[in-house]
Design a protein around this motif. Structure first.
Motif, PDB file in Angstrom:
ATOM      1  N   LYS A  27      -5.755  -6.916  40.848  1.00 42.43           N
ATOM      2  CA  LYS A  27      -4.242  -6.183  39.996  1.00 42.43           C
ATOM      3  C   LYS A  27      -5.111  -5.592  39.246  1.00 42.43           C
ATOM      4  CE  LYS A  27      -5.220  -7.612  35.414  1.00 42.43           C
ATOM      5  NZ  LYS A  27      -4.663  -6.510  33.997  1.00 42.43           N
ATOM      6  N   PRO A  28      -5.193  -3.835  38.983  1.00 41.88           N
ATOM      7  CA  PRO A  28      -5.310  -3.153  38.023  1.00 41.88           C
ATOM      8  C   PRO A  28      -5.924  -3.212  36.799  1.00 41.88           C
ATOM      9  CG  PRO A  28      -3.657  -2.053  39.559  1.00 41.88           C
ATOM     10  CD  PRO A  28      -3.148  -3.592  39.561  1.00 41.88           C
ATOM     11  N   ALA A  29      -7.076  -2.974  36.323  1.00 45.49           N
ATOM     12  CA  ALA A  29      -6.808  -2.607  34.772  1.00 45.49           C
ATOM     13  C   ALA A  29      -5.626  -1.856  33.576  1.00 45.49           C
ATOM     14  CB  ALA A  29      -8.533  -2.081  33.379  1.00 45.49           C
ATOM     15  N   GLY A  30      -5.076  -2.681  32.746  1.00 43.19           N
ATOM     16  CA  GLY A  30      -3.966  -2.523  32.425  1.00 43.19           C
ATOM     17  C   GLY A  30      -3.610  -2.575  33.313  1.00 43.19           C
ATOM     18  N   VAL A  31      -3.287  -3.562  33.711  1.00 39.14           N
ATOM     19  CA  VAL A  31      -1.804  -3.804  34.464  1.00 39.14           C
ATOM     20  C   VAL A  31      -1.206  -5.144  33.908  1.00 39.14           C
ATOM     21  CG1 VAL A  31      -0.721  -3.945  36.784  1.00 39.14           C
ATOM     22  CG2 VAL A  31      -1.944  -2.052  36.174  1.00 39.14           C
ATOM     23  N   ARG A  32       0.275  -5.544  33.541  1.00 40.40           N
ATOM     24  CA  ARG A  32       0.101  -6.876  33.340  1.00 40.40           C
ATOM     25  C   ARG A  32      -0.121  -7.411  34.431  1.00 40.40           C
ATOM     26  NH1 ARG A  32       3.324  -8.363  29.187  1.00 40.40           N
ATOM     27  NH2 ARG A  32       4.903 -10.298  29.574  1.00 40.40           N
ATOM     28  N   CYS A  33      -0.502  -8.398  34.604  1.00 41.88           N
ATOM     29  CA  CYS A  33       0.231  -9.146  35.420  1.00 41.88           C
ATOM     30  C   CYS A  33       1.306  -9.950  36.466  1.00 41.88           C
ATOM     31  CB  CYS A  33      -1.145 -10.660  35.765  1.00 41.88           C
ATOM     32  SG  CYS A  33      -0.709 -12.224  37.038  1.00 41.88           S
ATOM     33  N   VAL A  34       1.507 -10.158  37.037  1.00 43.46           N
ATOM     34  CA  VAL A  34       3.213 -10.615  37.863  1.00 43.46           C
ATOM     35  C   VAL A  34       3.820 -12.266  36.971  1.00 43.46           C
ATOM     36  CG1 VAL A  34       3.398  -9.007  39.309  1.00 43.46           C
ATOM     37  CG2 VAL A  34       2.446 -11.022  39.945  1.00 43.46           C
ATOM     38  N   ASN A  35       2.161 -12.692  37.386  1.00 46.50           N
ATOM     39  CA  ASN A  35       2.537 -14.092  36.810  1.00 46.50           C
ATOM     40  C   ASN A  35       2.507 -13.856  34.959  1.00 46.50           C
ATOM     41  OD1 ASN A  35       2.060 -15.000  39.441  1.00 46.50           O
ATOM     42  ND2 ASN A  35       0.989 -14.028  38.896  1.00 46.50           N
TER      43      ASN A  35
END
Length: 84
Positions: A27-35
């Motif tokens: 997961k890239p920084a600043g990206v919301r985790c899909v979980n």
């Protein structure tokens, strides 16, 4: 310190370089985790498939601050400071 219910900053601000469920490339920084659900709660919390990195995260004032906004800013700043 206890987790701030519905914060989710630790599931958004930092990068995760290892595969996690639903995000095989990390997961890239600043990206919301899909979980992370719509209430900013981890769908994997307490489950064996929750990544060790996530399970090891312990909330503290220096990381979480006094609010969700402050937590996002503090964790984002740490992410920038630790980039290679």
């Amino acid at each position: 310190m206890e987790c701030r219910l519905g914060c989710g900053a630790c599931c958004i601000a930092p990068s995760i370089n290892n595969p996690i469920p639903g995000m095989p490339n990390g997961k890239p920084a600043g990206v919301r985790c899909v979980n992370l659900d719509d209430d900013n709660l981890c769908r994997l919390f307490g489950k064996p498939e929750r990544p060790a990195l996530c399970a090891a995260f312990q909330p503290c004032e220096s990381v979480c601050g006094d609010s969700r906004i402050e937590a996002l800013a503090l964790i984002s700043a740490m992410e920038i400071d630790t980039r290679c």
